[in-house]
Scaffold this motif. Structure first.
Motif, PDB file in Angstrom:
ATOM      1  N   ILE A 156       0.932  -1.201  -0.264  1.00  0.00           N
ATOM      2  CA  ILE A 156      -0.399  -0.231   0.164  1.00  0.00           C
ATOM      3  C   ILE A 156       1.189   1.549   0.106  1.00  0.00           C
ATOM      4  O   ILE A 156       0.390   2.032  -0.437  1.00  0.00           O
ATOM      5  CB  ILE A 156      -0.913   0.120   1.440  1.00  0.00           C
ATOM      6  N   MET A 157       2.026   0.943   0.230  1.00  0.00           N
ATOM      7  CA  MET A 157       3.032   1.945   1.013  1.00  0.00           C
ATOM      8  C   MET A 157       3.550   2.519  -0.057  1.00  0.00           C
ATOM      9  O   MET A 157       4.090   3.700  -1.362  1.00  0.00           O
ATOM     10  CB  MET A 157       3.554   2.176   1.814  1.00  0.00           C
ATOM     11  N   ASN A 158       4.022   1.367  -1.083  1.00  0.00           N
ATOM     12  CA  ASN A 158       4.614   1.483  -2.294  1.00  0.00           C
ATOM     13  C   ASN A 158       3.514   2.008  -3.580  1.00  0.00           C
ATOM     14  O   ASN A 158       4.132   2.925  -4.162  1.00  0.00           O
ATOM     15  CB  ASN A 158       5.029  -0.231  -3.098  1.00  0.00           C
ATOM     16  N   LEU A 159       1.962   1.739  -3.291  1.00  0.00           N
ATOM     17  CA  LEU A 159       1.390   2.196  -4.377  1.00  0.00           C
ATOM     18  C   LEU A 159       1.284   4.083  -4.034  1.00  0.00           C
ATOM     19  O   LEU A 159       1.364   4.744  -4.872  1.00  0.00           O
ATOM     20  CB  LEU A 159       0.011   1.350  -3.959  1.00  0.00           C
ATOM     21  N   LEU A 201      -2.621   6.946   5.841  1.00  0.00           N
ATOM     22  CA  LEU A 201      -2.317   5.334   6.482  1.00  0.00           C
ATOM     23  C   LEU A 201      -3.248   4.850   7.609  1.00  0.00           C
ATOM     24  O   LEU A 201      -2.761   4.878   8.872  1.00  0.00           O
ATOM     25  CB  LEU A 201      -1.224   4.624   6.385  1.00  0.00           C
ATOM     26  N   MET A 202      -4.174   4.172   7.571  1.00  0.00           N
ATOM     27  CA  MET A 202      -5.661   4.152   8.258  1.00  0.00           C
ATOM     28  C   MET A 202      -4.886   2.477   8.813  1.00  0.00           C
ATOM     29  O   MET A 202      -5.061   1.426   7.513  1.00  0.00           O
ATOM     30  CB  MET A 202      -6.449   4.650   8.179  1.00  0.00           C
ATOM     31  N   GLN A 203      -4.619   2.389   9.809  1.00  0.00           N
ATOM     32  CA  GLN A 203      -4.783   1.169  10.137  1.00  0.00           C
ATOM     33  C   GLN A 203      -6.246   0.484  10.738  1.00  0.00           C
ATOM     34  O   GLN A 203      -6.686   1.571  11.531  1.00  0.00           O
ATOM     35  CB  GLN A 203      -3.137   0.347  11.156  1.00  0.00           C
ATOM     36  N   VAL A 204      -6.930  -0.375  10.010  1.00  0.00           N
ATOM     37  CA  VAL A 204      -7.991  -0.991  10.400  1.00  0.00           C
ATOM     38  C   VAL A 204      -8.253  -1.216  11.131  1.00  0.00           C
ATOM     39  O   VAL A 204      -9.347  -1.773  12.272  1.00  0.00           O
ATOM     40  CB  VAL A 204      -9.007  -0.821   8.737  1.00  0.00           C
ATOM     41  N   SER A 205      -7.130  -2.227  11.214  1.00  0.00           N
ATOM     42  CA  SER A 205      -7.270  -3.990  12.734  1.00  0.00           C
ATOM     43  C   SER A 205      -5.575  -3.465  12.677  1.00  0.00           C
ATOM     44  O   SER A 205      -5.014  -3.626  12.209  1.00  0.00           O
ATOM     45  CB  SER A 205      -7.738  -4.764  12.414  1.00  0.00           C
ATOM     46  N   PRO A 206      -5.787  -4.009  14.106  1.00  0.00           N
ATOM     47  CA  PRO A 206      -4.070  -4.405  14.446  1.00  0.00           C
ATOM     48  C   PRO A 206      -3.496  -5.513  13.638  1.00  0.00           C
ATOM     49  O   PRO A 206      -3.789  -6.762  13.988  1.00  0.00           O
ATOM     50  CB  PRO A 206      -3.420  -4.653  15.724  1.00  0.00           C
ATOM     51  N   VAL A 207      -2.584  -5.362  13.728  1.00  0.00           N
ATOM     52  CA  VAL A 207      -1.906  -6.909  12.828  1.00  0.00           C
ATOM     53  C   VAL A 207      -1.492  -8.027  13.970  1.00  0.00           C
ATOM     54  O   VAL A 207      -0.756  -6.902  14.587  1.00  0.00           O
ATOM     55  CB  VAL A 207      -0.201  -6.539  12.066  1.00  0.00           C
TER      56      VAL A 207
END
Length: 208
Positions: A156-159, A201-207
């Motif tokens: 996603i960051m690359n995109l 960058l929104m983290q929707v759920s924790p890794v």
């Protein structure tokens, strides 16, 4: 019957089936809808996008490569991205990773990959080595899930750094990047990350 012969026979049966249900089926394909989404997935092809999303042909553009990588030096991906964003006007780009991904498993289990595979998966190798300490206490399934989710975030960051995406955002275009994880054990999609602007960058759920 060889596998090739089986595939060709199945294609003929599929054509007959579609025509028997709707004799306009193939004419309708030529009037396909404008795609709203580009879906980046793995060559494993374990995620049947159309069936999973219950969409018609042409509603979603699909690009596949090993382990769902986003690389500026991948001219095939860049052409697909440019076509989706600049020509089709897609509003969503999905990077979909999934459990049981062969690329992720190759990196974790240290299989003797070929030179081209090693080069293609260099970001995955880097992420795995960087997180080796956190990986030690995890089971094989947990390692795969963690590395897959880290990979989704990285892609996603690359995109977000690619000129096609940057130009779209700069022009005020509505374009959302979505990082999704497909769990083959459950048959479910989990949204992990989303991004609408380069600096958010929104983290929707924790890794986990």
């Amino acid at each position: 019957m060889t596998f090739k012969e089986k595939i060709l026979l199945e294609s003929k049966l599929w054509t007959l089936e579609k025509q028997s249900v709707d004799n306009q089926y193939f004419k309708d394909l030529m009037r396909r809808p404008k795609p709203m989404m580009l879906w980046i997935d793995s060559t494993d092809n374990l995620v049947p996008v159309r069936e999973l999303t219950n969409t018609d042909p042409g509603e979603i553009l699909v690009h596949r490569n090993l382990a769902s990588q986003v690389r500026a030096d991948d001219i095939s991906l860049m052409a697909s991205l440019e076509h989706a964003v600049d020509i089709s006007g897609a509003e969503y780009i999905v990077v979909c990773g999934f459990s049981h991904c062969s690329g992720v498993r190759d990196v974790i289990h240290g299989k003797d990959s070929k030179p081209h595979l090693n080069r293609w998966l260099d970001q995955l190798h880097e992420m795995y080595e960087h997180n080796a300490g956190n990986m030690e206490r995890l089971s094989a399934r947990q390692k795969e899930k963690l590395l897959c989710e880290l990979n989704i975030q990285r892609q996603i960051m690359n995109l977000s750094n690619l000129d096609v995406v940057q130009s779209a955002w700069g022009a005020g275009r509505k374009l959302t990047l979505l990082g999704w994880y497909f769990n083959l054990n459950e048959g479910s999609i989990q949204e992990i990350f989303s991004m609408q602007k380069r600096d958010v960058l929104m983290q929707v759920s924790p890794v986990q």
